[in-house]
Design an enzyme around this catalytic site. Structure first.
Site, PDB file in Angstrom:
ATOM      1  N   HIS A  95       0.816  -1.218   0.000  1.00  0.00           N
ATOM      2  CA  HIS A  95       0.000   0.000   0.000  1.00  0.00           C
ATOM      3  C   HIS A  95       0.850   1.269   0.000  1.00  0.00           C
ATOM      4  O   HIS A  95       0.328   2.364   0.180  1.00  0.00           O
ATOM      5  CB  HIS A  95      -0.950   0.015   1.202  1.00  0.00           C
ATOM      6  CG  HIS A  95      -2.064  -0.976   1.084  1.00  0.00           C
ATOM      7  ND1 HIS A  95      -2.826  -1.379   2.167  1.00  0.00           N
ATOM      8  CD2 HIS A  95      -2.553  -1.660   0.013  1.00  0.00           C
ATOM      9  CE1 HIS A  95      -3.731  -2.267   1.759  1.00  0.00           C
ATOM     10  NE2 HIS A  95      -3.579  -2.450   0.463  1.00  0.00           N
ATOM     11  N   CYS A 124       5.851  22.584 -11.125  1.00  0.00           N
ATOM     12  CA  CYS A 124       4.640  22.708 -11.953  1.00  0.00           C
ATOM     13  C   CYS A 124       3.606  23.663 -11.349  1.00  0.00           C
ATOM     14  O   CYS A 124       2.542  23.884 -11.940  1.00  0.00           O
ATOM     15  CB  CYS A 124       4.025  21.332 -12.179  1.00  0.00           C
ATOM     16  SG  CYS A 124       5.146  20.184 -13.029  1.00  0.00           S
TER      17      CYS A 124
END
Length: 202
Positions: A95, A124
């Site tokens: 996970h 970004c």
């Protein structure tokens, strides 16, 4: 005898890390939909979890597995198997973990701690960072790796899992279908796991 382990939240309970059952509605908030709709709150929750896991120490169950170099598939994101001394090669964090985040646009990786200041990629600008964990609603990239691991041993120890997640069922059933003996330890793992591994040495 070749032994592997599948570990869930219960293995870390003795280390002071709460299980998901003890954390109420946390499951709903560790979902892809919640991340998409409430990213700030999502990261506040994960950073709260990270504070707890970073303060936690491995207990005798983690340590015994590490000492015996038992290969592990863990559903936990607390990193305690690594703290105990298990290597990257010995642990599949099916996970993911709370160590890193990344930008889904430019693929730049960051330490998770950057999300305490900003949840957006510094390159970004407007892109929200993605945690390196599998959320409810996601596919499981390392599921087949995990199935391959547990299907090629003599004994699978399933430690501290309620089987609430489909991951636990998929992996343990794959082991059974491969003829692997499965032993479930859900309580007092910190006592029972070291004893069981010691007995398998004798």
């Amino acid at each position: 005898m070749k032994i592997a382990a599948l570990t869930g939240a219960g293995v870390s309970k003795a280390s002071g890390v709460p299980t998901f059952v003890e954390m109420g509605d946390l499951r709903e908030k560790l979902s892809r939909s919640y991340y998409n709709s409430h990213p700030i709150e999502f990261y506040q929750i994960l950073n709260g979890m990270r504070t707890v896991t970073e303060a936690a120490n491995p207990n005798p169950a983690h340590i015994a597995l590490a000492i015996k170099h038992i290969p592990i598939v863990t559903m936990n994101i607390d990193g305690l198997h690594h703290k105990a001394g298990s290597t990257e090669e010995e642990v599949i964090e099916i996970h993911g973990s709370l160590r890193k985040v990344y930008c889904p646009k430019c693929s730049k990786w960051y330490p998770f701690s950057v999300t305490e200041e900003s949840i957006k990629c510094s390159k970004c600008i407007d892109v929200i960072l993605q945690p390196d964990i599998v959320l409810y609603g996601d596919s499981i990239p390392r599921l087949q790796d995990s199935i391959n691991l547990v299907s090629n041993v003599d004994l699978l120890l399933v430690i501290g899992t309620s089987f609430y997640t489909s991951t636990a069922t998929y992996v343990s059933e794959a082991a059974k279908n491969a003829g692997v003996r499965v032993e479930i330890i859900n309580e007092n793992a910190e006592e029972l796991v070291p004893k069981l591994l010691a007995n398998n040495d004798s």
